[in-house]
Design an enzyme around this catalytic site. Structure first.
Site, PDB file in Angstrom:
ATOM      1  N   HIS A  37      -5.248  -4.740  -4.530  1.00 38.19           N
ATOM      2  CA  HIS A  37      -4.356  -5.862  -4.282  1.00 38.19           C
ATOM      3  C   HIS A  37      -3.566  -5.708  -2.988  1.00 38.19           C
ATOM      4  O   HIS A  37      -3.164  -4.612  -2.597  1.00 38.19           O
ATOM      5  CB  HIS A  37      -3.386  -6.034  -5.456  1.00 38.19           C
ATOM      6  CG  HIS A  37      -2.540  -4.819  -5.717  1.00 38.19           C
ATOM      7  ND1 HIS A  37      -1.341  -4.585  -5.086  1.00 38.19           N
ATOM      8  CD2 HIS A  37      -2.738  -3.753  -6.537  1.00 38.19           C
ATOM      9  CE1 HIS A  37      -0.826  -3.446  -5.505  1.00 38.19           C
ATOM     10  NE2 HIS A  37      -1.658  -2.911  -6.389  1.00 38.19           N
ATOM     11  N   ASP A  38      -3.395  -6.833  -2.297  1.00 37.10           N
ATOM     12  CA  ASP A  38      -2.522  -6.943  -1.119  1.00 37.10           C
ATOM     13  C   ASP A  38      -3.025  -6.178   0.097  1.00 37.10           C
ATOM     14  O   ASP A  38      -2.262  -5.951   1.039  1.00 37.10           O
ATOM     15  CB  ASP A  38      -1.100  -6.493  -1.454  1.00 37.10           C
ATOM     16  CG  ASP A  38      -0.509  -7.277  -2.619  1.00 37.10           C
ATOM     17  OD1 ASP A  38      -0.269  -8.476  -2.457  1.00 37.10           O
ATOM     18  OD2 ASP A  38      -0.312  -6.675  -3.705  1.00 37.10           O
ATOM     19  N   GLY A  51      -3.421  -0.173  -3.161  1.00 37.75           N
ATOM     20  CA  GLY A  51      -2.765  -1.430  -2.839  1.00 37.75           C
ATOM     21  C   GLY A  51      -2.018  -1.391  -1.519  1.00 37.75           C
ATOM     22  O   GLY A  51      -1.577  -0.339  -1.057  1.00 37.75           O
TER      23      GLY A  51
END
Length: 256
Positions: free
Chosen positions: A119-120, A137
């Site tokens: 994520h991200d 992340g």
């Protein structure tokens, strides 16, 4: 162009030139641009935007919920640009609201089998992630960087443009542009001269980048003193700007 066994949600948006192979699953909120081909048994979940002329191979998982215990089902996004190759069993996750809510992959990247983008993350253009390379992340990978097989990158790390991480590297600090690293934990090994030659950097530019590397890593200078000396080289070698800016902006430690 869509195999009859594929399952396509009515809320997905597919260009007429998209090809979907057998048993693929395309969920609601997925947008796919012209010329993109989705391999058999792949699973795509939205919100997800995919550009043109990508190739997603069989058994990939694209746009799944982030593996973050703070995630509570918010409608975050994964965005993929154009002409990427995403190989078998790759997993790419959407962003979280604790960051900007988006995981973003640029253009012309090669993500080999079993790679993972958490994520991200932000991946630029012309990046190669070899088999089983994995990003925690909030990682940033800049243009033309290469991650060797089984490279592991800790969350919030930044990997600079034109850098090279050797097979099995474990990173918990930032890697400046042009630098080769390897090991567990990673240590610097020189500059990516061969990669720069392949990208038509002149020999004079490569030699200047090598001098900058020596000033920063080998001259026993404090960080600011080394950067000051490298700044004096920028007029003749503007390619050093990204090296200086990267180091100056690094809140996390630099691989030393």
């Amino acid at each position: 162009m869509i195999h009859p066994t594929a399952i396509i949600d009515s809320a997905a948006e597919l260009d007429a030139e998209v090809e979907i192979e057998a048993f693929a699953i395309i969920g609601a909120g997925v947008q796919i641009g012209a010329g993109t081909r989705i391999g058999s048994h792949s699973v795509l979940r939205g919100p997800l935007r995919i550009g043109r002329d990508n190739r997603i191979f069989q058994f990939a998982s694209i746009g799944e919920d982030p593996q973050d215990k703070k995630y509570q089902g918010e409608p975050t996004l994964l965005e993929i640009g154009d002409r990427n190759q995403i190989r078998e069993f790759t997993t790419l996750h959407r962003g979280t609201v604790q960051d900007q809510g988006i995981t973003k992959i640029g253009n012309d990247n090669l993500l080999m089998a079993y790679t993972h983008v958490a994520h991200d993350c932000r991946i630029g253009n012309q990046v190669i992630m070899a088999n089983a390379a994995s990003l925690g992340g909030h990682v940033e990978i800049q243009d033309w960087a290469i991650l060797g097989g089984f490279t592991i990158v800790h969350q919030f790390c930044r990997i600079g443009a034109h850098s090279f991480c050797a097979m099995g590297t474990v990173l918990n600090q930032n890697v400046p542009p042009y630098v080769i690293v390897s090991g567990h934990p990673a240590v610097p090994r020189g500059i990516n001269a061969e990669g720069l030659r392949r990208r038509d950097f002149s020999m004079l530019t490569i030699q200047a980048i090598k001098r900058a590397y020596r000033l920063f890593y080998m001259a026993d200078l404090k960080r600011d003193m080394a950067l000051d000396q490298i700044r004096n080289m920028v007029d003749a070698t503007p390619e050093l700007d990204i090296f200086i800016d990267f180091i100056a902006a690094s809140e996390r430690g630099i691989v030393r």
